[in-house]
Scaffold this motif. Structure first.
Motif, PDB file in Angstrom:
ATOM      1  N   ASP A  32       9.399  -0.338  20.839  1.00 51.69           N
ATOM      2  CA  ASP A  32      10.838  -0.558  20.929  1.00 51.69           C
ATOM      3  C   ASP A  32      11.104  -2.009  21.271  1.00 51.69           C
ATOM      4  N   PRO A  33      12.186  -2.556  20.727  1.00 52.88           N
ATOM      5  CA  PRO A  33      12.488  -3.956  21.034  1.00 52.88           C
ATOM      6  C   PRO A  33      12.647  -4.166  22.537  1.00 52.88           C
ATOM      7  N   VAL A  34      12.176  -5.304  22.978  1.00 56.39           N
ATOM      8  CA  VAL A  34      12.304  -5.654  24.384  1.00 56.39           C
ATOM      9  C   VAL A  34      13.722  -6.139  24.617  1.00 56.39           C
ATOM     10  N   THR A  35      14.349  -5.618  25.612  1.00 60.21           N
ATOM     11  CA  THR A  35      15.710  -6.064  25.929  1.00 60.21           C
ATOM     12  C   THR A  35      15.680  -6.852  27.216  1.00 60.21           C
ATOM     13  N   VAL A  36      16.538  -7.818  27.291  1.00 62.48           N
ATOM     14  CA  VAL A  36      16.610  -8.654  28.473  1.00 62.48           C
ATOM     15  C   VAL A  36      17.944  -8.441  29.140  1.00 62.48           C
ATOM     16  N   ASP A  37      17.863  -8.112  30.380  1.00 55.06           N
ATOM     17  CA  ASP A  37      19.069  -7.951  31.179  1.00 55.06           C
ATOM     18  C   ASP A  37      19.304  -9.273  31.883  1.00 55.06           C
ATOM     19  N   ASN A  38      20.434  -9.895  31.639  1.00 53.38           N
ATOM     20  CA  ASN A  38      20.716 -11.200  32.228  1.00 53.38           C
ATOM     21  C   ASN A  38      21.176 -11.089  33.673  1.00 53.38           C
ATOM     22  N   SER A  39      21.080  -9.914  34.243  1.00 52.80           N
ATOM     23  CA  SER A  39      21.456  -9.767  35.652  1.00 52.80           C
ATOM     24  C   SER A  39      20.387 -10.414  36.514  1.00 52.80           C
ATOM     25  N   SER A  40      20.723 -10.638  37.738  1.00 54.48           N
ATOM     26  CA  SER A  40      19.783 -11.290  38.640  1.00 54.48           C
ATOM     27  C   SER A  40      18.938 -10.264  39.386  1.00 54.48           C
ATOM     28  N   SER A  41      18.824  -9.055  38.861  1.00 49.41           N
ATOM     29  CA  SER A  41      18.089  -7.993  39.558  1.00 49.41           C
ATOM     30  C   SER A  41      16.586  -8.240  39.563  1.00 49.41           C
ATOM     31  N   GLY A  42      16.070  -8.959  38.610  1.00 43.81           N
ATOM     32  CA  GLY A  42      14.641  -9.227  38.568  1.00 43.81           C
ATOM     33  C   GLY A  42      13.878  -8.165  37.802  1.00 43.81           C
ATOM     34  N   ALA A  43      14.520  -7.075  37.443  1.00 40.40           N
ATOM     35  CA  ALA A  43      13.842  -6.018  36.696  1.00 40.40           C
ATOM     36  C   ALA A  43      13.450  -6.506  35.310  1.00 40.40           C
ATOM     37  N   VAL A  45      12.603  -9.497  34.494  1.00 38.62           N
ATOM     38  CA  VAL A  45      11.447 -10.379  34.630  1.00 38.62           C
ATOM     39  C   VAL A  45      10.177  -9.545  34.732  1.00 38.62           C
ATOM     40  N   VAL A  46      10.248  -8.448  35.468  1.00 38.76           N
ATOM     41  CA  VAL A  46       9.093  -7.572  35.604  1.00 38.76           C
ATOM     42  C   VAL A  46       8.760  -6.940  34.254  1.00 38.76           C
ATOM     43  N   ALA A  47       9.786  -6.518  33.514  1.00 45.05           N
ATOM     44  CA  ALA A  47       9.561  -5.916  32.202  1.00 45.05           C
ATOM     45  C   ALA A  47       8.918  -6.920  31.248  1.00 45.05           C
ATOM     46  N   ILE A  48       9.392  -8.152  31.263  1.00 42.11           N
ATOM     47  CA  ILE A  48       8.817  -9.194  30.407  1.00 42.11           C
ATOM     48  C   ILE A  48       7.381  -9.471  30.821  1.00 42.11           C
ATOM     49  N   ASP A  49       7.132  -9.540  32.115  1.00 41.64           N
ATOM     50  CA  ASP A  49       5.760  -9.767  32.586  1.00 41.64           C
ATOM     51  C   ASP A  49       4.826  -8.650  32.140  1.00 41.64           C
ATOM     52  N   ASN A  50       5.310  -7.427  32.173  1.00 39.70           N
ATOM     53  CA  ASN A  50       4.500  -6.296  31.717  1.00 39.70           C
ATOM     54  C   ASN A  50       4.197  -6.407  30.231  1.00 39.70           C
TER      55      ASN A  50
END
Length: 143
Positions: A32-43, A45-50
């Motif tokens: 599935d396409p990776v989605t980026v949440d522009n919120s400052s939650s940091g989630a 960033v963790v998803a991208i790192d994974n």
């Protein structure tokens, strides 16, 4: 591109690189396409790192497979070279046993003077003997 992603030219480049990386990882992983949440939650960033870690693992497994294949090819080449070396050593031993003392003396003289045993200049042959050369079947020379 949305206006939330950048405010200056440098931010534009970072945002474009981020979007490229996300689309690249999505295509590499085939999920599935990776989605980026522009919120400052940091989630995000963790998803991208994974996803980056998964991509790196995939690259690592492909490289390890390629290295294993290359090792197998090199092992086979080493085996063939060892067999060829053994064959040549046996041939060399046979030729040494079949060579006359005069031929061995001539060969040793050529080796000591740095001459090639297959050079065009032939050493003198004692009278009444026959010399067999690789380029000729038989040649008799009388002095």
């Amino acid at each position: 591109m949305n206006s939330q992603c950048y405010t200056v030219a440098m931010d534009l480049g970072v945002c474009q690189l981020r979007n490229f990386s996300i689309s690249f990882l999505s295509s590499v992983l085939g999920k599935d396409p990776v989605t980026v949440d522009n919120s400052s939650s940091g989630a995000s960033v963790v998803a991208i790192d994974n996803k980056i870690e998964q991509a790196m693992d995939l690259v690592k497994s492909h490289l390890m497979y390629a290295v294993r294949e290359e090792v197998e090819v090199l092992k086979e080449q080493i085996k063939e070279l060892i067999e060829r070396n053994t064959q040549l050593e046996q041939e060399n031993t046979l030729l040494k046993t079949l060579a006359s003392p005069e031929q061995m003396a001539q060969f040793q003289a050529q080796v000591q003077t740095g001459g090639s045993p297959t050079s065009t200049a032939q050493p003198p042959v004692p009278s009444g003997t026959t010399q067999v050369l690789p380029s000729m079947q038989n040649s008799s020379t009388s002095a």
